[in-house]
Design a protein around this motif. Structure first.
Motif, mmCIF file in Angstrom:
data_model
loop_
_atom_site.group_PDB
_atom_site.id
_atom_site.type_symbol
_atom_site.label_atom_id
_atom_site.label_comp_id
_atom_site.label_asym_id
_atom_site.label_seq_id
_atom_site.Cartn_x
_atom_site.Cartn_y
_atom_site.Cartn_z
ATOM 1 N N LEU A 289 1.197 -1.109 -0.220
ATOM 2 C CA LEU A 289 0.207 0.270 -0.518
ATOM 3 C C LEU A 289 1.102 1.047 -0.251
ATOM 4 C CD1 LEU A 289 -3.137 1.510 1.194
ATOM 5 C CD2 LEU A 289 -2.305 1.613 2.898
ATOM 6 N N MET A 290 2.171 1.179 0.983
ATOM 7 C CA MET A 290 2.749 2.868 0.665
ATOM 8 C C MET A 290 3.620 2.205 -0.213
ATOM 9 S SD MET A 290 2.041 3.865 3.636
ATOM 10 C CE MET A 290 2.492 4.900 4.667
ATOM 11 N N ALA A 291 4.367 1.568 -0.463
ATOM 12 C CA ALA A 291 5.134 1.357 -2.321
ATOM 13 C C ALA A 291 4.190 2.327 -2.751
ATOM 14 C CB ALA A 291 5.288 0.468 -2.343
ATOM 15 N N SER A 292 2.631 2.059 -2.807
ATOM 16 C CA SER A 292 1.656 2.446 -4.337
ATOM 17 C C SER A 292 1.682 3.584 -4.541
ATOM 18 C CB SER A 292 0.926 1.278 -4.157
ATOM 19 O OG SER A 292 -0.123 1.781 -3.268
ATOM 20 N N TYR A 293 2.072 4.430 -2.974
ATOM 21 C CA TYR A 293 1.949 5.582 -3.228
ATOM 22 C C TYR A 293 3.227 6.738 -2.884
ATOM 23 C CZ TYR A 293 -3.923 5.737 -2.390
ATOM 24 O OH TYR A 293 -4.518 5.090 -2.354
ATOM 25 N N GLU A 294 4.521 5.835 -3.204
ATOM 26 C CA GLU A 294 5.318 6.755 -3.399
ATOM 27 C C GLU A 294 5.234 7.596 -4.516
ATOM 28 O OE1 GLU A 294 9.231 7.469 -1.166
ATOM 29 O OE2 GLU A 294 7.125 6.005 -1.287
ATOM 30 N N ARG A 295 4.807 7.882 -5.987
ATOM 31 C CA ARG A 295 5.021 8.457 -6.715
ATOM 32 C C ARG A 295 4.521 9.896 -6.094
ATOM 33 N NH1 ARG A 295 4.026 6.582 -11.811
ATOM 34 N NH2 ARG A 295 3.595 8.976 -12.422
ATOM 35 N N LEU A 296 3.206 9.659 -5.395
ATOM 36 C CA LEU A 296 2.424 10.670 -5.237
ATOM 37 C C LEU A 296 3.096 11.715 -3.903
ATOM 38 C CD1 LEU A 296 -0.312 11.697 -4.798
ATOM 39 C CD2 LEU A 296 -0.953 10.666 -3.256
ATOM 40 N N PHE A 297 4.094 11.014 -2.556
ATOM 41 C CA PHE A 297 4.441 11.603 -2.207
ATOM 42 C C PHE A 297 5.752 12.323 -2.756
ATOM 43 C CE2 PHE A 297 4.240 7.467 0.727
ATOM 44 C CZ PHE A 297 3.192 8.447 1.022
#
Length: 107
Positions: free
Chosen positions: A28-36
Protein backbone atom coordinates in the motif's frame (compact mmCIF):
# COMPACT_ATOMS: atom_id res chain seq x y z
CA UNK A 1 11.69 -1.29 2.64
CA UNK A 2 10.26 1.46 4.77
CA UNK A 3 11.11 1.57 8.47
CA UNK A 4 7.65 2.70 9.54
CA UNK A 5 6.21 -0.78 8.96
CA UNK A 6 7.95 -1.94 12.10
CA UNK A 7 5.50 0.29 13.99
CA UNK A 8 2.38 -1.64 12.96
CA UNK A 9 0.67 -2.79 16.15
CA UNK A 10 -2.42 -4.95 15.96
CA UNK A 11 -4.39 -4.93 19.22
CA UNK A 12 -5.10 -8.29 20.81
CA UNK A 13 -8.56 -9.52 19.93
CA UNK A 14 -8.63 -7.85 16.51
CA UNK A 15 -10.44 -10.16 14.07
CA UNK A 16 -8.00 -11.78 11.66
CA UNK A 17 -9.98 -10.28 8.74
CA UNK A 18 -8.99 -6.80 9.87
CA UNK A 19 -5.33 -7.58 10.43
CA UNK A 20 -3.08 -6.22 7.73
CA UNK A 21 0.13 -8.07 7.14
CA UNK A 22 3.43 -6.28 6.84
CA UNK A 23 3.48 -7.15 3.14
CA UNK A 24 0.06 -5.52 2.59
CA UNK A 25 1.21 -2.35 4.37
CA UNK A 26 4.42 -2.25 2.35
CA UNK A 27 2.51 -2.72 -0.90
CA UNK A 28 0.00 0.00 0.00
CA UNK A 29 2.65 2.51 1.02
CA UNK A 30 4.87 1.74 -1.99
CA UNK A 31 1.92 2.34 -4.32
CA UNK A 32 1.73 5.95 -3.09
CA UNK A 33 5.46 6.72 -3.32
CA UNK A 34 5.06 8.69 -6.59
CA UNK A 35 2.27 10.72 -4.99
CA UNK A 36 4.61 11.66 -2.12
CA UNK A 37 7.21 12.98 -4.57
CA UNK A 38 4.59 14.95 -6.51
CA UNK A 39 3.29 16.53 -3.31
CA UNK A 40 6.78 17.55 -2.22
CA UNK A 41 7.66 19.00 -5.61
CA UNK A 42 4.40 20.99 -5.67
CA UNK A 43 5.31 22.33 -2.21
CA UNK A 44 8.72 23.41 -3.53
CA UNK A 45 10.66 20.70 -1.71
CA UNK A 46 12.99 19.05 -4.20
CA UNK A 47 15.37 16.11 -3.66
CA UNK A 48 18.22 18.59 -3.21
CA UNK A 49 16.41 20.23 -0.25
CA UNK A 50 18.26 19.45 3.01
CA UNK A 51 15.03 18.28 4.69
CA UNK A 52 13.63 16.35 1.71
CA UNK A 53 13.94 12.92 3.36
CA UNK A 54 12.35 14.24 6.57
CA UNK A 55 9.34 15.60 4.68
CA UNK A 56 9.10 12.37 2.68
CA UNK A 57 9.01 10.33 5.88
CA UNK A 58 6.37 12.68 7.34
CA UNK A 59 4.17 12.03 4.30
CA UNK A 60 4.58 8.29 4.72
CA UNK A 61 3.56 8.57 8.36
CA UNK A 62 0.55 10.74 7.51
CA UNK A 63 -0.71 8.23 4.98
CA UNK A 64 -0.01 5.33 7.32
CA UNK A 65 -1.97 6.99 10.14
CA UNK A 66 -4.86 7.68 7.78
CA UNK A 67 -4.89 4.19 6.22
CA UNK A 68 -4.73 2.24 9.46
CA UNK A 69 -8.20 3.48 10.45
CA UNK A 70 -9.76 1.44 7.63
CA UNK A 71 -10.52 -2.27 7.86
CA UNK A 72 -9.03 -3.02 4.44
CA UNK A 73 -7.21 -1.50 1.51
CA UNK A 74 -10.22 -1.47 -0.81
CA UNK A 75 -12.29 0.69 1.52
CA UNK A 76 -9.34 3.02 2.08
CA UNK A 77 -8.79 3.48 -1.65
CA UNK A 78 -12.52 4.02 -2.32
CA UNK A 79 -12.83 6.71 0.34
CA UNK A 80 -9.47 8.39 -0.38
CA UNK A 81 -9.09 9.06 -4.09
CA UNK A 82 -5.65 10.14 -5.26
CA UNK A 83 -6.75 13.73 -5.96
CA UNK A 84 -8.15 14.04 -2.46
CA UNK A 85 -5.00 12.57 -0.90
CA UNK A 86 -2.83 14.90 -2.97
CA UNK A 87 -4.62 17.94 -1.57
CA UNK A 88 -4.72 16.55 1.96
CA UNK A 89 -1.00 15.75 1.98
CA UNK A 90 -0.05 19.01 0.28
CA UNK A 91 -1.81 21.09 2.92
CA UNK A 92 -0.19 19.04 5.67
CA UNK A 93 3.26 19.66 4.15
CA UNK A 94 2.51 23.38 3.88
CA UNK A 95 1.55 23.34 7.56
CA UNK A 96 4.86 21.63 8.38
CA UNK A 97 6.74 24.25 6.36
CA UNK A 98 4.99 27.08 8.23
CA UNK A 99 5.81 25.46 11.56
CA UNK A 100 9.44 25.02 10.53
CA UNK A 101 9.68 28.63 9.34
CA UNK A 102 8.19 29.92 12.61
CA UNK A 103 10.70 27.90 14.62
CA UNK A 104 13.58 29.21 12.51
CA UNK A 105 12.40 32.80 13.03
CA UNK A 106 12.35 32.33 16.80
CA UNK A 107 15.97 31.18 16.79
Amino acid sequence: SLPLFAMVNVPAGTPSKRRNTMKEWHTLMASYERLFYKVLIRAGIFPSHPDFEDYLQELRLMLFERARRYPDEGIFRNENEVNYLFGFLLWRVIDLQRKSNRQKQLI
